[in-house]
Write a protein that holds these residues in place. Sequence first.
Motif, PDB file in Angstrom:
ATOM      1  N   ILE A 235       0.691  -1.197  -0.244  1.00 50.47           N
ATOM      2  CA  ILE A 235       0.394  -0.081  -0.263  1.00 50.47           C
ATOM      3  C   ILE A 235       0.835   0.849  -0.369  1.00 50.47           C
ATOM      4  CG2 ILE A 235      -1.680   1.286   1.294  1.00 50.47           C
ATOM      5  CD1 ILE A 235      -3.452  -1.331   2.309  1.00 50.47           C
ATOM      6  N   SER A 236       1.919   1.100   0.730  1.00 47.16           N
ATOM      7  CA  SER A 236       2.838   2.144   0.600  1.00 47.16           C
ATOM      8  C   SER A 236       3.345   2.989  -0.277  1.00 47.16           C
ATOM      9  CB  SER A 236       3.596   2.403   2.192  1.00 47.16           C
ATOM     10  OG  SER A 236       4.501   1.572   1.827  1.00 47.16           O
ATOM     11  N   SER A 237       3.982   1.597  -0.869  1.00 45.13           N
ATOM     12  CA  SER A 237       4.011   1.772  -2.412  1.00 45.13           C
ATOM     13  C   SER A 237       3.198   2.464  -3.453  1.00 45.13           C
ATOM     14  CB  SER A 237       4.966   0.566  -2.934  1.00 45.13           C
ATOM     15  OG  SER A 237       5.656   0.597  -4.102  1.00 45.13           O
ATOM     16  N   VAL A 238       2.400   1.937  -3.457  1.00 45.50           N
ATOM     17  CA  VAL A 238       1.130   2.416  -4.131  1.00 45.50           C
ATOM     18  C   VAL A 238       0.914   4.852  -3.465  1.00 45.50           C
ATOM     19  CG1 VAL A 238      -1.162   3.200  -4.451  1.00 45.50           C
ATOM     20  CG2 VAL A 238      -0.380   0.997  -4.436  1.00 45.50           C
ATOM     21  N   PHE A 273      -8.568  -3.185  -0.018  1.00 47.56           N
ATOM     22  CA  PHE A 273      -9.752  -2.397   0.092  1.00 47.56           C
ATOM     23  C   PHE A 273     -10.391  -1.493   1.137  1.00 47.56           C
ATOM     24  CE2 PHE A 273     -10.314  -4.490  -4.682  1.00 47.56           C
ATOM     25  CZ  PHE A 273      -8.592  -3.898  -4.868  1.00 47.56           C
ATOM     26  N   GLU A 274     -10.009  -2.164   2.192  1.00 44.31           N
ATOM     27  CA  GLU A 274     -10.851  -1.402   3.066  1.00 44.31           C
ATOM     28  C   GLU A 274      -9.117  -0.310   4.176  1.00 44.31           C
ATOM     29  OE1 GLU A 274     -13.647  -3.395   5.797  1.00 44.31           O
ATOM     30  OE2 GLU A 274     -12.380  -5.392   5.230  1.00 44.31           O
ATOM     31  N   ASP A 275      -8.175  -0.382   3.555  1.00 40.53           N
ATOM     32  CA  ASP A 275      -7.013   0.190   3.899  1.00 40.53           C
ATOM     33  C   ASP A 275      -7.391   1.209   4.008  1.00 40.53           C
ATOM     34  OD1 ASP A 275      -4.647   0.213   5.247  1.00 40.53           O
ATOM     35  OD2 ASP A 275      -4.061   2.031   4.563  1.00 40.53           O
ATOM     36  N   LYS A 276      -7.729   2.279   5.152  1.00 42.11           N
ATOM     37  CA  LYS A 276      -7.682   3.612   5.383  1.00 42.11           C
ATOM     38  C   LYS A 276      -7.027   4.941   4.227  1.00 42.11           C
ATOM     39  CE  LYS A 276      -7.212   7.442   8.832  1.00 42.11           C
ATOM     40  NZ  LYS A 276      -6.464   7.872   8.597  1.00 42.11           N
ATOM     41  N   ASN A 277      -5.584   4.449   4.209  1.00 44.73           N
ATOM     42  CA  ASN A 277      -4.475   5.196   3.608  1.00 44.73           C
ATOM     43  C   ASN A 277      -4.864   4.795   1.790  1.00 44.73           C
ATOM     44  OD1 ASN A 277      -2.765   6.492   5.506  1.00 44.73           O
ATOM     45  ND2 ASN A 277      -1.847   4.547   5.270  1.00 44.73           N
ATOM     46  N   TYR A 278      -5.305   3.582   1.317  1.00 48.71           N
ATOM     47  CA  TYR A 278      -5.013   3.202   0.170  1.00 48.71           C
ATOM     48  C   TYR A 278      -6.532   3.712  -0.151  1.00 48.71           C
ATOM     49  CZ  TYR A 278      -5.443   0.675  -4.358  1.00 48.71           C
ATOM     50  OH  TYR A 278      -5.714   0.489  -4.822  1.00 48.71           O
ATOM     51  N   ILE A 279      -7.730   3.742   0.697  1.00 51.15           N
ATOM     52  CA  ILE A 279      -8.786   4.998   0.450  1.00 51.15           C
ATOM     53  C   ILE A 279      -8.226   6.324  -0.014  1.00 51.15           C
ATOM     54  CG2 ILE A 279     -11.585   5.690   0.711  1.00 51.15           C
ATOM     55  CD1 ILE A 279     -10.849   2.372   2.803  1.00 51.15           C
ATOM     56  N   GLU A 280      -7.554   6.890   0.767  1.00 52.99           N
ATOM     57  CA  GLU A 280      -7.513   8.330   0.883  1.00 52.99           C
ATOM     58  C   GLU A 280      -6.809   8.928  -0.505  1.00 52.99           C
ATOM     59  OE1 GLU A 280      -7.427   9.583   5.596  1.00 52.99           O
ATOM     60  OE2 GLU A 280      -5.604   9.408   4.551  1.00 52.99           O
ATOM     61  N   TRP A 352     -15.010   3.254   0.428  1.00 50.80           N
ATOM     62  CA  TRP A 352     -15.337   4.185  -0.640  1.00 50.80           C
ATOM     63  C   TRP A 352     -15.748   5.491  -0.585  1.00 50.80           C
ATOM     64  CZ3 TRP A 352     -11.212   3.198  -4.328  1.00 50.80           C
ATOM     65  CH2 TRP A 352     -10.404   1.976  -3.914  1.00 50.80           C
ATOM     66  N   SER A 353     -15.984   6.709   0.315  1.00 49.49           N
ATOM     67  CA  SER A 353     -16.955   8.017   0.379  1.00 49.49           C
ATOM     68  C   SER A 353     -17.004   8.579  -1.193  1.00 49.49           C
ATOM     69  CB  SER A 353     -17.742   7.995   1.070  1.00 49.49           C
ATOM     70  OG  SER A 353     -16.373   8.473   1.746  1.00 49.49           O
TER      71      SER A 353
END
Length: 718
Positions: A235-238, A273-280, A352-353
């Motif tokens: 995730i952090s790489s994305v 897909f439930e990760d806060k950072n990824y969604i942000e 994913w609002s």
Amino acid sequence: MVQCHLQVVGSGKADTGLSIILFFDDHRYLFNCGEGTQRLCAEKGLNLFRVDTVFFTQLDALSAGGLFGTLLTLADAGKTSLELFGPTGLARFFTASSSFYRRPSLELSINEIGFDALYGNIYQDMNIEVAAVPLVSTFFPKDQKVDGSKLKRPRITSKKLVVCYVVTMKDIPGKFDPLAAKALNVPKGPLFGRLSKGETITLSDGKKIFPSQVVSEPFPGPCIGIVSCPDIHYISSVTSSSRLSRFALRSIQNSKKKERHLCVVHMGTSAVFEDKNYIEWAQSLGEDVHHILLLEDSLDAPLIFDSQAELLKLLSTSVDKELFQVPKDTSTLDKTDRKVFFDLQKRIMERWSNVNVVFGESLLKYHLAPLSKLGVDRTAMGRAYQVVIDPNTERENEDLGLLETTRSQAFESSRKSPTCFEDVGEVIFFGTGAAIPSKLRNVSGICLHLYHRGGILLDCGEGTFGQILRVFGITEVNNFIAQLKLIFVSHMHADHHLGLLRILEYRLKLDYEQPLIILGPSELSVWLEAYEQINGQLLHYVFLDNESFTCPQEPIVNYMSSNIGLQVETVPVLHCFHAYGIVLFDNLFEWKMVYSGDTMPCDALIRAGQGANLVIHEATFESNMEQIALEKGHCTYRQALDVCKAMNPEWIILTHFSQRYAKFPVIDNLSDTNEFVAFDLLRVPFSKLSLLPSLLPALCELFKGEEESNGKELHDAS
Ligand SMILES: [Zn+2]
Ligand SMILES: [Zn+2]
């Protein structure tokens, strides 16, 4: 006018791996080629022959499990060149597969992308530009302590490289404004056409008209992000990648002020897909971005292979509900199990609002051009969802009464002659076709299911996992895969082993202590080891060479008896280098079973199989095709029966039919004794073996006229 859309082929969820096709009028681009891609394309009428470029995000079974099967099919269909892009290891994948993939007629250009991939395009043509974005994991593999002292070797051995792609469409030409042209005194006709194509014209009075005067500004071509984030450690790489920022994905290279339209296809797990950072990060790309989520760790999926489901429905309702079971899908789940999937999707949607998000299912389309059609299109998905099968549907065909009568008579007589191994197990046919998967017959995969004693797979062609899922359903599939004891691979033809990787990877997730035993030709071990190194993970199996089991006196034979409770003997057969049949003997209940693998009539197999309870033998061609059977190293139906009868067995089931026989093989001279032909998903408890032969005449009647050879010469060689 430019027409372009992308379409999800395999959603990564159940029957299929991951694959997406980007369609232009004249070109098709494939992103990943997971297991089952070619079968699904055949089922849905999607033509892979027109794909010239394939991009891989990963080289695991889910993303690349369908690669070699697809290449073999394309090469045999006459394709001569293909360009491939993927993470470092792609070339090695080919070298390690040289024992079964050899098609010099198909020239491959293999382009590897490393951790240090530079900025800029890796590919461009008249439609698109593609840039690669390598991702690195933050996970550091280290030994873990189990039970306080024992060191458990980590399954992850190195950091796997994942590659995402940023695909930018060329700018879309602006719209021609006929009123503006008229106002400039341009006469209606060919001059309109020349202006709209971007040409400057000169009117009869010498006045020059420039396209910019009558054509609106070109629209910046949409951008498609193909983002693969296999687990939370990526995730952090994305999120920190400057190449995946809003600016990089949506900026324009010239003076125009508009941002590009962006559609992002995300491949990942529910944890991602439930990760806060990824969604942000996804939200930071803009409110108008469309997100398509391909949820890899959910098996919640409708029936995709409709044709197979329809045939099974027919056989189930008209022949026997137990032998032919309608494939299971999510609709067969009870409310509680269904709720688990429903809640997961709902939770992700809620998180994913403020963005447009859909879950990517097979056949979902996303239109990119013309801009008037921009957006999600579900119309192609219609049919897959309509085939919701009600197992209680009444028989529709009156003519099947004959079959019903035969069935009940046969069942009565079968009850009077119980075999010695009645309640010990069942045989399940996951794949009964030769060479390439077709709508109704997947490639080889047969299971000897001994209930609580576990299962044994005899060959494991591409797509076997999906077939297992359709037989056992979501609630039982984990138990079945965990309880698998042995997978026997008869030889290194692509239709017999390409499904192995998905099963091994899936089993890894179940974290089952007992390693799976793989018994196969030595070349298989080389291939598996290369796959493990490329993907930086150990697959948790014990490999045994078929060669070691040709001599029952060898000590290794005892290893098998103590681990799977059966005596195993392999028999070299007459097909290709290192091709084997197998004989299984159960000391406990005293039954014997023979599986031929692929072979011509083989005396050694006849000797080893004497007195078997059940012989499962290949019968690739119809009886009058002895010459072609000889050339390809297979048996005709008649030859297979003669071989089996020479073993003097109790029951015979023939399988591995050429895909030229779409529904039913050509059977001449019906034998009146103990033979039957396999169907995909046929499930026979040992106690019902005696019922089978008496059903054969009625099945011949049912498929009368459909068993004609379609004359195709392709793909009969495996
Ligand atoms: Zn084969
Ligand atoms: Zn073969």
